[in-house]
Design an enzyme around this catalytic site. Structure first.
Site, short mmCIF file in Angstrom:
data_model
loop_
_atom_site.label_atom_id
_atom_site.label_comp_id
_atom_site.label_asym_id
_atom_site.label_seq_id
_atom_site.Cartn_x
_atom_site.Cartn_y
_atom_site.Cartn_z
N GLU A 1 147.68 -42.13 22.70
CA GLU A 1 148.81 -42.44 23.30
C GLU A 1 149.40 -41.23 24.26
O GLU A 1 149.44 -40.14 23.51
CB GLU A 1 150.08 -42.91 22.74
CG GLU A 1 149.80 -44.26 21.85
CD GLU A 1 150.67 -44.70 20.68
OE1 GLU A 1 151.80 -44.50 21.20
OE2 GLU A 1 150.23 -45.53 19.72
N GLU B 1 150.17 -45.39 12.94
CA GLU B 1 151.30 -44.87 12.25
C GLU B 1 151.44 -45.62 10.83
O GLU B 1 152.62 -45.86 10.44
CB GLU B 1 152.47 -45.16 13.24
CG GLU B 1 152.24 -44.72 14.39
CD GLU B 1 153.45 -44.45 15.35
OE1 GLU B 1 153.90 -45.49 15.70
OE2 GLU B 1 153.79 -43.50 15.63
C1 GAL Z 1 154.07 -44.59 19.32
C2 GAL Z 1 153.66 -45.88 18.53
C3 GAL Z 1 153.82 -47.06 19.50
C4 GAL Z 1 155.07 -46.96 20.22
C5 GAL Z 1 155.21 -45.79 20.85
C6 GAL Z 1 156.64 -45.91 21.53
O1 GAL Z 1 154.30 -43.62 18.20
O2 GAL Z 1 152.09 -45.62 18.05
O3 GAL Z 1 153.39 -48.28 18.77
O4 GAL Z 1 155.84 -47.29 19.21
O5 GAL Z 1 155.11 -44.83 19.77
O6 GAL Z 1 156.89 -46.74 22.57
#
Ligand code: GAL
Length: 999
Positions: free
Chosen positions: A506, A425
């Site tokens: 993620e 990010e």
């Molecule tokens: C993503 C980020 C993580 C965490 C997650 C939300 O966008 O990469 O570090 O913030 O969202 O829990």
């Protein structure tokens, strides 16, 4: 003069980065107690004086060490933890950070000091004395015997300084000042606690002049021939040096660095982590070699390891311990890896920084594919439209490159690392492209990952987060459009991106109760070659252990989250979004993931008495597994035995007949029975004991509904009505069952919002911008009013009609309750009709809630269990006769919320220790939950210590529950799991329950 704390220069005075190695050269550990005090940030470079009077342990975070769990916040000695996700907790004026007042409050700087004893005649001619810090968050300045040696940033990266020129015989003094805020803060904006200090180990390394300063192992594997190609190189003082090495298992005894050897090997993979152990030798030093051979490449839309496509069944792992923060001991790291293996995880992304180096040793040994991620995140710039983002601004180019170089050099010899990730990010920009280019040139044996490169121009995989299922399917079919967060791609860019494999770096945000939908994701991964898997967000809840200082649960431990330390800006419990609780107990979400990630899929056809076993491993056959059948029924009777299954090769499947059931063992042959087949480990493995269940499959043989006895007509009594053992007041409201006071069932339409109910709006238009949880509150669905419209005897039934509605609205629910008695048993036919305009409203549940006597603490049920389950999270539970106490029934989510639902329940008995209680059953499986507190109390609680047992046990019988999803950060809940009044099925609004008195 610009303070070094406000300067983007990554470091000064440091030695070049090199690989972590297990070496025979001596090491003087400087872990343990150091003298400590806070030092003014403004004077960061002032010559150190006498040591501080406090003592602190290294490694550790000073904020956490200065605050015991049972101390008040105003007793904290060295600053407080603070949590923000995206937003910076400082005025954004990079590279400047506050230099603070003299108390160090605005920028706490910890000054560590200790003595180091070296021999009285230390060799400073041929030995270089190197001071090594494995991690200092965020800015480190070092003095040796009063001389300023240098400084460094890169919190989660090692740095070494040569202190030889200032070394004295005997006692030496080292001072390390570690500032919480520095220019590096702007590039370390990960979603985690802001915590600082020497949080990883420190050592003094007397480096021999005839040793090995750096080494690199390149161990390629050719899947076509089964041969490995091994090249080991070594460096001393930045120059190549020729050394010999031995890897006896490969027949290499006097191999020479720089040469390539071709050897017959078994390759390394997460499934089969084959390591060859050896020694690399120089006259003054031996280094342990632990070599894994593998070839990683992109082929078409897949990532191949040793010629086999990899499916990443991964998790994102932050380093976390509830007492020590990001300081982890070896046992904790090993516990994480062993638990990941038991949960069928095969890959880990080290979000969002290089982990403690020992963690990577463990991944090599146990077998986990690793995406090693650089310590880079600048997410807070997004709030200003990425203006001045370090990825783009040339003044940050060095700092960014320095980080990736240090990561790659430190970790280059780990076979488990399959991809280097440039960070998280931080948007995109030339500085990040340059990191990727350097990495590609330096290490062509691995792939490059960076989610921020949405054009997938300088990375090998198209990576995104939290993609919803419909879009994921389009991507699987290579039918996605040229859209991107960074603007529409050009035709050429789009064509390039379409060639890339697709990775969810993620997905399945595990905050609170959830994630749901995991099985649906797995299904798409399995269906589309281009979908190479994903990494659940995230491994562990980052709760900080505290103790209640007051209130009814005074003294009880609980976990704190953002806002609990009086932070000015914070993101609350968004930091509590792990699969495992802070104490490392797997949550129900973790168990669901384990079932979905299972390498073996088992399905049973009960009519044919056949089990089909699919081997979903990429390499392993099933020799390491035993298959076992178990059959049972509602009485708890069971029969079991081994299943004789041939060995199934990777990717294959086999069918096996199940034995005929011995009726004698299984009670009433008319009742419902179930089959379960388990795949268990044949022998102990490093990560689990023999017998550990790797996979389960089950099926039930359908039930023949039991005949109900003769109807006994309900009657009027002086005070109301009676039907069997059920006693009602004059408004037809249940007041007793036999001798036991019961509170009449009430209709519930909301649940204590889970985090996924609290964070995403139900739709985009104005009123619907509310989250479901807010909608329930705004509408009053969490505080409904009940009115009895009718209560009368009608034929053989007591007929009651109620209206349940929120204040201030015309909408409501008209519920018909028909009670029929069979001897002492009573049956309730309940039907809900929604009146008024319910459009656009998402319900939490369609439930009936009773209050039972407090002594009824034991629950036995025949249904899915033993864990909780929800409509979109039901893979990890199985049909059986289960038993739990009401206390065990609760899942202690760090921020309390809806929990404990058990589904597919055929019957349940809730009783006291003498088995006085009630048996509830239905022909249609229902959902049930028990709690010592009301839904309102659960919804109001912010921490587990806010919950206090009430005078009754609350029983929830749900006709339907909303799914879990992962909308706290991910996509909206899939429509099929949303409950809307206008689309409820007959089963979701009408049900028959039977109540039998026990005891
Ligand atoms: C993503 C980020 C993580 C965490 C997650 C939300 O966008 O990469 O570090 O913030 O969202 O829990």
């Amino acid at each position: 003069m610009v303070s070094p704390l406000q300067d983007t220069t990554p470091w000064q005075g440091a030695l070049p980065p090199r690989a972590t190695a297990t070496s025979s050269a001596p090491q003087i550990s400087l872990d343990g107690p150091w003298a400590f005090r806070l030092h003014p940030a403004r004077d960061i470079d002032a010559a150190p004086g006498a040591p501080g009077h406090d003592t602190i342990q290294v490694p550790g975070h000073f904020q956490l060490q200065g605050l015991e769990p049972d101390k008040r916040l105003d007793e904290a000695k060295w600053g407080l933890p603070a949590y923000t996700n995206v937003i910076y907790p400082l005025p954004v004026d990079p590279p400047r950070v506050p230099l603070g007042d003299i108390h160090g409050q605005a920028n706490p700087v910890g000054e560590y000091q200790r003595t180091v004893t070296v021999p009285d005649d230390p060799d400073t001619e041929t030995t270089r004395w190197v001071l090594r810090f494995e991690g200092a968050d965020s800015h480190l300045t070092v003095w040796w015997n009063g001389h300023r040696v240098g400084h460094s940033t890169g919190s989660r990266l090692p740095v070494e300084f040569d202190v030889t020129p200032w070394l004295r015989p005997g006692e030496n003094t080292v001072v390390a000042r570690v500032a919480q805020w520095s220019a590096a803060t702007w590039i370390e904006d990960q979603d985690q606690w802001w915590l600082s200090g020497l949080f990883r180990s420190v050592a003094l390394l007397p480096r021999p002049s005839d040793g090995i300063d750096d080494h690199r192992v390149v161990a390629d594997y050719d899947p076509a021939t089964g041969t490995g190609h091994l090249t080991v190189t070594a460096e001393r003082a930045g120059e190549p040096v020729e050394c010999t090495y031995a890897l006896p298992e490969l027949g290499l005894h006097e191999a020479v660095t720089g040469q390539t050897y071709t050897v017959q090997v078994t390759p390394w993979s997460a499934e089969r982590p084959t390591l060859y152990q050896g020694v690399l030798r120089a006259p003054g030093e031996e280094i342990r070699l632990s070599v894994g051979f593998r070839r990683v490449e992109v082929s078409g839309h897949q990532v191949l390891a040793n010629g086999e496509p990899v499916l990443f069944l991964g998790v994102n792992r932050h380093e976390w311990h509830p007492r020590t923060g990001r300081t982890l001991d070896a046992a904790t790291m090993e516990a994480d890896v062993r638990l990941m293996k038991r949960l069928n995880v095969n890959a880990v992304r080290t979000s969002h920084y290089p982990p403690h180096p020992y963690f990577l040793d463990l991944c090599d040994r146990y077998g986990l594919w690793v995406i090693d991620e650089c310590d880079l995140e600048t997410h807070g710039f997004e709030l200003d439209g990425w203006q001045g983002n370090p990825g783009t601004d040339p003044k940050w180019a060095d700092a960014l490159l320095n980080r990736v170089q240090r990561m790659v050099h430190r970790d280059k010899n780990h076979p488990s690392i399959i991809m280097w990730s440039m960070g998280n990010e931080s948007d995109t920009g030339p500085n990040i492209a340059a990191m990727a280019q350097w990495t590609r040139d330096n290490d062509p044996t691995r792939l490059i990952h960076y989610e921020g490169d949405q054009a997938a121009a300088y990375v090998d995989v198209f990576s995104q987060m939290y993609t919803g299922l419909p879009q994921l399917e389009r991507i699987g079919k290579v039918e996605e459009g040229p859209e991107s967060r960074q603007g529409e791609l050009t035709t050429e860019q789009h064509e390039v991106r379409r060639t890339r494999p697709y990775l969810l770096c993620e997905y399945a945000h595990a905050m609170g109760n959830g994630p749901g939908d995991l099985a649906q994701y797995r299904e798409l991964f399995d269906r589309y070659e281009r979908l190479i898997g994903g990494f659940v967000w995230e491994w562990i809840d980052h709760g900080i252990l505290r103790r209640a200082l007051s209130g009814p649960n005074k003294g009880q431990e609980f976990y704190a989250y953002g806002g609990d330390f009086g932070e000015e800006l914070h993101d609350g419990n968004f930091v509590i979004d792990g699969l495992i609780f802070p104490d490392r107990t797997p949550s129900p979400g973790a168990l669901e993931m384990a079932a979905v990630y299972s390498p073996i899929a088992i399905s049973i056809d009960p009519d044919q008495r056949v089990a089909t076993v699919s081997n979903r491993y990429r390499e392993l056959d099933t020799t390491h597994l035993d298959f076992h059948w178990i059959a049972g029924d509602e009485t708890g009777a069971r029969a079991e035995g081994p299943l004789n299954l041939e060995v199934i090769a990777a990717g294959d499947q086999a069918q096996v007949d199940l034995p005929a059931l011995p009726d004698a063992n299984l009670g009433e042959p008319t009742g419902e029975r179930w089959w379960r087949v388990e795949a268990r480990l044949v022998t102990d493995r490093p990560w689990a004991d023999r017998g550990h269940v790797v996979a389960r499959g089950e099926a039930s043989i359908s039930t023949t509904p039991k005949a109900t006895g003769p109807v006994s007509t309900p009657r009027r009594t002086g005070a109301g009505f009676q039907a069997g053992a059920a006693v009602f007041d004059d408004r037809g409201q249940l007041v007793r069952l036999g001798e036991h006071a019961i509170t009449a069932p009430r209709v519930e339409l909301a649940r204590a919002p889970i985090d996924n109910d609290r964070r995403s709006p139900v739709a985009d238009d104005a009123w619907h911008r509310l989250t479901p949880g807010a909608q329930w509150h705004e509408l009053g669905l969490d505080r409904l009013h009940d009115e009895v419209l009718e209560a009368q005897l009608s034929g053989s039934q007591l007929r009651v009609v109620t209206r349940t509605a929120p204040a201030g609205r015309q909408l409501g629910v008209r519920t018909s309750w028909q009670w029929t008695a069979y001897g002492s048993s009573v049956e309730l036919d309940v039907a809900l009709d929604f009146e008024g305009d319910w459009r656009g409203i998402e319900l939490g549940r369609i439930g009936l809630t009773f209050a039972l006597p407090r002594s009824w603490q034991q629950v036995t049920w025949f249904g899915l269990g033993p864990g909780e389950s929800y409509p979109d999270s039901r893979t990890a539970v199985w049909l059986d006769r289960h038993q739990l106490s009401v206390a065990q029934w609760q899942t202690p989510y760090v921020r309390p919320q809806e929990n404990g639902n058990r589904s597919g329940v055929r019957w349940a008995e809730v009783a006291d220790h003498q088995h006085h209680g009630v048996r509830i059953s239905s022909d249609i499986p229902f959902d049930i939950a028990l709690a010592p507190w009301s839904t309102a109390a659960l919804a109001a609680a912010e921490h587990t210590i806010d919950l206090v047992g009430e005078d009754q046990v609350w029983l929830h019988l749900d006709l339907a529950q909303r799914g879990l999803g992962s909308a706290a950060c991910g996509p909206r809940l899939s429509e099929e799991f949303v409950l809307r009044a206008e689309t409820l099925t007959e089963q979701q609004r009408r049900r028959r329950f039977r109540f039998d008195l026990l005891g």
